[in-house]
Design a protein around this motif. Sequence first.
Motif, short mmCIF file in Angstrom:
data_model
loop_
_atom_site.label_atom_id
_atom_site.label_comp_id
_atom_site.label_asym_id
_atom_site.label_seq_id
_atom_site.Cartn_x
_atom_site.Cartn_y
_atom_site.Cartn_z
N THR A 182 0.84 -1.19 0.00
CA THR A 182 0.00 0.00 0.00
C THR A 182 0.88 1.24 0.00
O THR A 182 2.11 1.17 0.16
N THR A 225 1.01 3.40 2.30
CA THR A 225 1.60 3.48 3.64
C THR A 225 2.83 2.58 3.73
O THR A 225 3.85 2.95 4.33
N GLU A 226 2.72 1.39 3.14
CA GLU A 226 3.85 0.47 3.13
C GLU A 226 5.01 1.05 2.33
O GLU A 226 6.18 0.89 2.70
N GLU A 227 4.70 1.70 1.21
CA GLU A 227 5.75 2.32 0.40
C GLU A 227 6.55 3.33 1.24
O GLU A 227 7.78 3.35 1.20
N ALA A 228 5.83 4.15 1.99
CA ALA A 228 6.50 5.16 2.82
C ALA A 228 7.37 4.50 3.88
O ALA A 228 8.50 4.94 4.13
N ARG A 229 6.85 3.43 4.50
CA ARG A 229 7.63 2.73 5.53
C ARG A 229 8.89 2.11 4.94
O ARG A 229 9.99 2.23 5.51
N THR A 256 2.52 13.40 -1.56
CA THR A 256 3.59 12.56 -1.02
C THR A 256 4.75 13.44 -0.56
O THR A 256 5.04 14.46 -1.15
N GLY A 298 8.02 5.45 -1.58
CA GLY A 298 7.71 6.45 -0.57
C GLY A 298 8.23 7.84 -0.87
O GLY A 298 8.21 8.71 0.01
#
Length: 463
Positions: A44, A46-50, A92, A111
Amino acid sequence: MHAVKSNFYLLVMVGAFAAAIALALGACAISPATGRPVLTGVMTATEEARIGREQYPQVIQAFGGIYADRTLQSYITRVGQSLAGKTERADTSYTFTILDSPIVNAISTPGGYVYVTRGLLALANNEAEVAGVLGHELGHITARHHAQQQSRQTLASIGLAVLAATVKVPPVLMQGTQLIALSYLASFSREQEYEADQLGARYMARAGYDPHAMLDFLTQLQAHADLEAAMLGGASRAERFDFLATHPNTAARIDSAITAATLTIVTNPTVGRESYLDAVDGMAYRESGAQGFIRGRVFSHPALRITFEAPPEYQLFNTPSAVYAIGPGDATIVFDAEPAAEKLRSVTMVQYVGAAVRPGLPNVTATPVNGLEAATGSIDIDTNRGRMELRLAAIRAAPTTIYRFRFLTPIRLLSELGPGNLRTLESFHPLTAAEAAALKPLLIHLVTVKQGQTVEPLAKEMP
């Protein structure tokens, strides 16, 4: 009994593999940049950012750290943010970082993280050309190309785990194996590169740059590659790691991407030649010195006060963890330091080499190198590049300092390359204080050509 158990394990592994495929193929999303559905696996936003945050220190370490020039960093950040604000994912948080590496390349991670090397900045002529590079990397992010790769990365990780469990890989090769795997997984498909070109051209036009600066920079890159090849007397092996190799786009394809992406002509486009040249004035060229210097085929490290020379057929590459030399037939030399040397004070180099290559290896011999205790041993191994000799040499430079050479040579080329490997080992020696002090980084200096001045006298002023 054993056969039944083996088949059972095989079925379990196949089942897990199939489940991983189903998981990876089970999620799609709409690309905000193209409006088309894309396979994103389970990653997701959110996962990309993490993932991007977690990879940030890893990328910096792998490429030699951040280049410590706040003025230049601010300049690149300004250019990058001017493009990022024109993307379909303007909400982003984007981070632009200059890597202290002479490699000519740029990369992006999930991210909103974009990295450009100091080596690439040294080749650009103006701000618009750099904007083309940054826009291309932003295209990978907005099109969610990293998320599309997740399925492939997951399956590759499973494959590597199975390989590690079933194949005895010599410990001294693991670092190189992992490096190759990571390099492979970092590459995008040609279709994704073309899409990134289209998106990069779109963002450039929106930000007021002429997208054709992407073509101008491609010309610079090709000229640099040709020059490197001419200086080395043949095809440069650096091309495996530079922008042209990892972003395989021809001029015709980039021109097609620009045509497809640009709906309006940019009037009075920003070029930024003077401002860009002012920004890179004083920047280190090639090695900054923190990881040592490569001058031709000679590697020297002023802080460690060591040096050696690679064979004529090889080309040297420096990384924070090791120095690599790539030769004919994928022959490879890896030079590094033993990380646990502090605990090996009482171990002889013969014992060290024997235990590292294979316990009880019979053909390990003491081989003093310029007055230093050293030993070497070899073993033949099967690789995906054919049968090779793996030779390990270890040198004790101080009670708690051990340096290692790992020579991986195709058996068919051993008679040709073996003597050069030996000369490389014998060339290792400590630097004197004066020799270490004389090693300084090259710097870019802005020089205005005088009226009537020709290339020849200008070239004589360069080192």
